[in-house]
Design a protein around this motif. Structure first.
Motif, PDB file in Angstrom:
ATOM      1  N   HIS A 347      67.903  34.972  57.024  1.00  0.00           N
ATOM      2  CA  HIS A 347      68.848  36.081  56.948  1.00  0.00           C
ATOM      3  C   HIS A 347      70.102  35.673  56.195  1.00  0.00           C
ATOM      4  N   ALA A 348      70.556  34.455  56.399  1.00  0.00           N
ATOM      5  CA  ALA A 348      71.735  33.985  55.666  1.00  0.00           C
ATOM      6  C   ALA A 348      71.505  34.049  54.165  1.00  0.00           C
ATOM      7  N   MET A 349      70.301  33.680  53.732  1.00  0.00           N
ATOM      8  CA  MET A 349      70.029  33.640  52.294  1.00  0.00           C
ATOM      9  C   MET A 349      69.877  35.042  51.711  1.00  0.00           C
ATOM     10  N   PHE A 350      69.024  35.886  52.313  1.00  0.00           N
ATOM     11  CA  PHE A 350      68.838  37.194  51.672  1.00  0.00           C
ATOM     12  C   PHE A 350      70.013  38.125  51.899  1.00  0.00           C
ATOM     13  N   LYS A 351      70.694  38.007  53.025  1.00  0.00           N
ATOM     14  CA  LYS A 351      71.864  38.869  53.222  1.00  0.00           C
ATOM     15  C   LYS A 351      73.017  38.399  52.343  1.00  0.00           C
TER      16      LYS A 351
END
Length: 485
Positions: A347-351
């Motif tokens: 989530h950190a990467m795609f968000k």
């Protein structure tokens, strides 16, 4: 060089970046270059330190201070290392992005550099603090620096969003402090987390501590019903700061729930109803988060609501892990915890990528309203491709990273439903159904968001005249998009 030495070096470099931004505050270009490049160097150092910890180089720091309760105790273990790694990646991308994006904030670049460097350093301290005093000091510093970044534009919306964030953050802070003080009282006044881990607080006290911590850290994570600050505050911050807050800071809420439930209260044992409670709030947050997002036309508010959704998905893994652990099945507990931690990273990467993409759209068109965009694929092809990768990842489309962690979450829920406890089976099946509904609605939401923003014809003169973002902004988006793949 061991992981703790590198970690301390990264904090020192962040302080230098903050100081340089202040000293050059009257020269925007110099402040921007110094603050962003020094911050990027600090992010590289903390990334290496966190990666070493994940790979097994666990290290600690314990220094003498004037007061025993304020001893500086830091612990960089595997769990802390993972969160340090993901925040370091986001910070590096955000600082490089800022080399161009901060041009949108004339006269405020020095302040942005100071608060952003301090914000990153405070998050790193929260993650590694192994003492109540320094944890709370760093947590408060993290909240204050991010507040000043939210209100940096000093307009009506940013001030309102910042005030709501300030209030809810401090409600959560009070709950966390109450939880820690209960534990401190139970161990004879010690502020050291190491004393908490081995103490049996008893079922009543440990339950009170967990509930207080769950809602305190839940306020920072943005679980429903403590979520209202996310769609108000995240859109008002600079987009690279939004990426750090949504991709990084709210994960500290997840870290706090895990730290208290599975680490600091380990001597008391996990109770079954804790895990079931986490499953309930995870299910509600995941479904309602994406439902709220479907109604949004402001692209940054839409992404903020999807943070609520994905925090809910992460909590489903956390709840499944705690439930399996309470029932004595450590294999399923481990798989579920892996699912939660992997989705935390994903989530950190795609968000982060999606917020940087939204910032590029705002940079090119001057608006966050998707209804005034359209036709941007031809005008901004690199941003369009990177945003598409992020949209597919958050929609859990294989073979991207979001699919893998959600698949493991499904497996965890299915597995705990077979543990011969009828109550657990009902909760697990309901949680799996909530996850399925969430996934279907997320796909619908991002088909709409991508189609309205990038497809068809331009619906405003600004969209018709849009141009691709500068190289530093494209580099940051491509970096995070590549990680999603």
């Amino acid at each position: 060089m061991d992981s703790m030495t590198l970690f301390i070096a990264s904090l020192a470099v962040s302080c230098v970046g903050a100081l340089a931004s202040v000293l050059l505050i009257k020269a925007d270009n110099a402040a921007k270059t110094a603050g962003c490049l020094i911050g990027a160097v600090a992010a590289v150092l903390s990334f290496i330190a966190g990666l070493e910890a994940v790979l097994g180089d666990v290290s600690s720091l314990n220094t003498v201070f004037f007061f025993p309760f304020a001893r500086l105790e830091l612990l960089l273990n595997g769990l802390a290392g993972l969160i340090v790694v993901l925040i370091s990646i986001l910070a590096f991308a955000g600082f490089i992005y800022g080399l161009s994006y901060f041009d949108e904030y004339p006269g405020k670049v020095g302040r942005a550099g100071f608060f952003m460097n301090t914000f990153v350093a405070s998050m790193m301290l929260v993650i590694t603090a192994d003492n109540v005093f320094w944890f709370l000091v760093a947590f408060e510093l993290m909240s204050l620096t991010s507040y000043f970044l939210v209100v940096i534009e000093e307009n009506k919306n940013s001030i309102r969003g910042g005030w709501l964030y300030f209030v809810i953050a401090h409600v959560g802070f009070v709950l966390i402090m109450a939880s820690f003080l209960l534990m401190t009282n139970g161990v004879g006044g010690s502020f050291s987390f190491s004393d908490f881990r081995t103490h049996d607080f008893g079922p009543a006290v440990s339950s009170a501590c967990f509930v207080l911590a769950f809602f305190g850290f839940g306020a920072k994570a943005g679980i429903i019903p403590l979520h209202s600050w996310l769609p108000q505050a995240h859109p008002e911050a600079p987009s690279n700061v939004s990426a750090l807050m949504s991709g990084g800071m709210i994960k500290i809420g997840i870290l706090g729930i895990l730290k208290v439930g599975l680490d600091l209260l380990a001597g008391s044992g996990v109770q079954l109803w804790w895990g079931l409670m986490v499953l309930v709030f995870g299910s509600i947050s995941s479904v309602l988060g994406v439902v709220y997002a479907l109604h949004e036309h402001d692209i940054k508010r839409l992404l903020a609501y999807h943070s609520v959704e994905n925090i809910g998905i992460i909590l489903l893994g956390v709840g499944a892990s705690m439930t399996a652990h309470a029932l004595g099945n450590d294999v399923i507990a481990t798989i579920a915890l892996m699912a939660a931690l992997y989705h935390t990273l994903n989530h950190a990467m795609f968000k982060g990528e999606l917020f940087l993409g939204a910032g590029s759209l705002l940079y090119a068109t001057g608006t966050r309203n998707m209804e005034k965009m359209g036709g941007l694929f031809r005008r901004m092809p690199v941003t369009a491709v990177c945003f598409l990768i992020g949209a597919l990842a958050i929609s859990a489309i294989p073979p991207l990273n979001g699919f893998v962690s959600e698949w493991f979450t499904y497996q965890s829920l299915f597995n705990i439903s077979t543990l011969s406890d009828p109550v657990v089976m009902v909760f697990a099946v309901a949680s799996a159904a909530a996850l399925a509904i969430t996934g279907a609605l997320a796909v619908t939401c991002f088909v709409k968001a991508y189609g309205v923003s990038f497809a068809s014809s331009p619906r405003s003169q600004e969209a018709a005249n849009a141009k691709e973002s500068p190289a530093p902004m494209l580099f940051s988006q491509m970096l995070l998009a590549a990680i999603c793949v």
